[in-house]
Motif scaffolding. Sequence first.
Motif, short mmCIF file in Angstrom:
data_model
loop_
_atom_site.label_atom_id
_atom_site.label_comp_id
_atom_site.label_asym_id
_atom_site.label_seq_id
_atom_site.Cartn_x
_atom_site.Cartn_y
_atom_site.Cartn_z
N ALA A 776 0.84 -1.18 0.00
CA ALA A 776 0.00 0.00 0.00
C ALA A 776 0.88 1.24 0.00
CB ALA A 776 -0.93 0.00 1.20
N GLN A 777 0.23 2.39 -0.28
CA GLN A 777 0.95 3.66 -0.31
C GLN A 777 0.17 4.68 0.50
OE1 GLN A 777 2.07 4.90 -4.26
NE2 GLN A 777 2.51 7.02 -3.64
N VAL A 778 0.86 5.66 1.06
CA VAL A 778 0.22 6.66 1.89
C VAL A 778 -0.84 7.39 1.08
CG1 VAL A 778 0.54 8.80 3.19
CG2 VAL A 778 2.23 6.96 3.39
N ASP A 779 -2.02 7.48 1.65
CA ASP A 779 -3.14 8.17 1.00
C ASP A 779 -3.07 9.64 1.38
OD1 ASP A 779 -5.45 8.98 -0.15
OD2 ASP A 779 -6.79 7.80 1.11
N GLU A 780 -3.00 10.49 0.36
CA GLU A 780 -2.90 11.92 0.65
C GLU A 780 -4.17 12.44 1.33
OE1 GLU A 780 -1.89 14.11 -2.77
OE2 GLU A 780 0.07 13.12 -3.08
N ALA A 792 -2.81 -1.91 3.86
CA ALA A 792 -1.86 -3.00 3.64
C ALA A 792 -2.44 -4.33 4.10
CB ALA A 792 -0.56 -2.70 4.38
N ASP A 793 -3.20 -4.34 5.20
CA ASP A 793 -3.82 -5.58 5.66
C ASP A 793 -4.88 -6.08 4.68
OD1 ASP A 793 -2.28 -5.71 7.92
OD2 ASP A 793 -3.73 -4.70 9.23
N VAL A 794 -5.59 -5.15 4.08
CA VAL A 794 -6.58 -5.55 3.07
C VAL A 794 -5.88 -6.23 1.90
CG1 VAL A 794 -8.25 -4.69 1.38
CG2 VAL A 794 -8.28 -3.83 3.72
N ALA A 795 -4.77 -5.64 1.47
CA ALA A 795 -4.03 -6.25 0.36
C ALA A 795 -3.51 -7.62 0.73
CB ALA A 795 -2.88 -5.33 -0.05
N VAL A 807 1.88 -11.61 -4.13
CA VAL A 807 1.93 -10.22 -3.68
C VAL A 807 0.75 -9.49 -4.29
CG1 VAL A 807 3.23 -8.05 -3.65
CG2 VAL A 807 4.45 -10.23 -3.49
N VAL A 808 -0.01 -8.74 -3.43
CA VAL A 808 -1.18 -8.00 -3.90
C VAL A 808 -1.05 -6.56 -3.41
CG1 VAL A 808 -3.69 -7.80 -3.78
CG2 VAL A 808 -2.62 -10.05 -3.90
N ALA A 809 -1.43 -5.62 -4.26
CA ALA A 809 -1.41 -4.20 -3.92
C ALA A 809 -2.81 -3.69 -3.77
CB ALA A 809 -0.66 -3.40 -4.97
#
Length: 810
Positions: A776-780, A792-795, A807-809
């Motif tokens: 995951a990436q930081v959501d602005e 990240a846990d959802v992914a 690996v899932v994003a």
Amino acid sequence: MDIHVEAPRRSPGPARAAIRRGLCAGRAETGLDRARGLRGGHPDRAGRPVAGARLLRRGCRPVCGHQRGLTRSPALVRLTTRRHRIRTGHGTSGGWCGAVGVTTVPEMATAVPGSSAALRLAQTKALGPLASARNGLRRLLGPRLLHDPFLVYTASLAPIALIVAIVSGRPQDLVVVGVLSPIFVGTQAILGLIPARVRPMTPLGWSFLRLATALLYVAGLAALVGGANQPLASLYLAVVVAAAALGTRQAVVIGALASLVYLAPELARPGSDSYVALRGLALAGVSIVVAIGTRRLVMAVERTTRDLRSAMVSERRRSRQIAGMEAVSRLLVSDVATPGLLDGALGILVEQFGYHYVSIYLMNGDRAELGAQRGYDQPPEWFDGSSGIVGRAMRNHEVVHVSDVQSDPDYIAVYDGVVSEVCAPLMVGDQFLGFVNVEARQLLDRTDRDVVATLADRVATVVAIRRAREDIAERAAVFSALHQFTEAVSATLDLNRLAAVLVEATGKVIPADIVAFTILDRETGRYLLRGATDVDESMLGREVRPGESLAGRAIRDRAVVIVDHFGNDQLPASLRGVRDLPDSLGAGIPLVRDSVVVGAMSLVRLDRTNVFRPIELEAMELLAGHAALAIANAFLHAEVEQLAVRDPLTGLFNRRHFDEALERVLATWRRATPEERRPVAIITFDLDHFGQFNKQHGHQIGDEVLRSFAGVLLRRFRASDLLARLGAEEFVVVLEGATRDDAVRVADDVRIELARQEVRSDDGEQLTVTVSAGCAQVDEGDPSREQLLRTADVALFMAKRAGRDRVVAA
């Protein structure tokens, strides 16, 4: 001879008067010199009497010890002295003695009742008119005529002639005495008033003139008073005795003239009676016997006076020496032996004893260097003991006394006119501290040798005390600096900060141009440069191998290494070319704690002549012990700190540290402007079916898998990335400056590498372990820790539902 000492009691005999004259002179001079802080009169360097003697010879003196009883307030007591001299045919000889009189000024003088001063005042009042008459006579005649022996001799004959004239009953005799006495006494008075500098003849001729005047006076009295019997002819004996007191030549000439004058009229007259000639011959014989006896007595008195004067001079010289040594001792014990203090001590020697060239040299290393001097224009700055009289004293450690320097082959002339030299070593036990050297243009005897040797002993003691004080002060300063060093290094447990503190604090204890610390890196086992003086930070962290440079040799040998010639070619290989190092003095000290070399300390002085002193060498070992303890404490603190923030099994950060670190990363991201913000990605890993794996193969194999996976993460990710173990088989990685796609790519590499790891069971069976990852990436819109982890846990959940090992994003 006439020795006149004015006193209230009877006049003493010649011998007693001469002795009293010498004692009185010595007492007067000694008293004056004591008033000046000295023990005896002495001439100054120019040969003149000192101030005390000059003051006394001018006729006045201050109140001294034996005038106790006179007080200064409310009265002023004046003590006066007068000269009394012994005169011979060669002029005045013998010196002077003081007859002390006390006069008071109204409303300005007083005496303590019962004192000697009060007694003298009472005696003066009791004498009354007699004292007034005596004082009036003194004022009338003056000191010159009052003590003129020729006038006294001539005047003393007048009363005798007057008495004879009265007894003879002849009026013409009184007329003759009354006419001749004033004429000849006045003539003697006039001659006595003529100063010596304007007299037309030598002192011997002048004495003959004065004696001839007295002889003519006696001849006139003998011829004209008493008739043919000449009762005053016996006065010739008085003149002959007076001449004998002055000298042998005067006695012979005046005796012959007296006999000739007495006998000439009788011998020249035809038909003279023989009894006159016989009486003349008898008178001449008696005159000769009396003259010889008188002359022998005078010579004995003169010889006694000379011996007494010589003894007094010796005693006075001894007193001056004692006083001088006391003054030197008081000066030396007043303070430490600084150059100014030593110079003052030499000044006392020059002033008290008249030595011309005096110097003190103190040992510094293997040579004696000038400490203080008097009299030299350009004295030698140092001696190495290889030559000269000084060199002999330095080699033998004994006093060298050379009475005649010209006869000594070791003498090296510095100034012309030097006659004698004394060189005394400064010894304290068996330690040679330097020497005192005295050169003089007069003969130096055994007494001078003893004086210089005594001075050397006292100077040696003071120098030893000064050096002991300096050593104590130096040690106190070192221990104070060590205390500050300990406080400074104990104030931090951070290893990186500790290196800088060690460098700064060490330079305050042991001055050095370069201070460097090499410290063990426990993870790699290498020794790295952690701190140094005037070194760019890019140089820090470079390796120093055992055996190279100062630190490397100290680490290898586990001992202090001193290198007298340390240059560029001896620098560590990793630091060569960094700076140009001249030929210097270096020291390497190992830092050992619990038999482990935790590092090394390096000290470099660019001036290689500035050697390390014994106290500094001692301080090096103390510093090394404190520094090693500080480094060991830092290691221990780092271990404890790691235990608090890291997982003990994998060595990765634990959940508590991860949460704090992630909050700091996100806070920094939020503070940055949109243009400055860098992407932040996160990866969560979860080992597939790890619980079942543990049950099937055991926890030991499971722990091995966890450690193996942690090793994969450490090798694959950057040192700036944040790696942590969140739970049993769950791991997380935060990547600053990486996008979600970058995270997916790296996570897939980790998945593939883990699958390749060889994991075997207890029976050697090959086991396969897989991992699933969510990125995951930081959501602005919601840059929070909770949101990032939730994404990240959802992914990760999606990767699990999709069959794991992927690996899932999100």
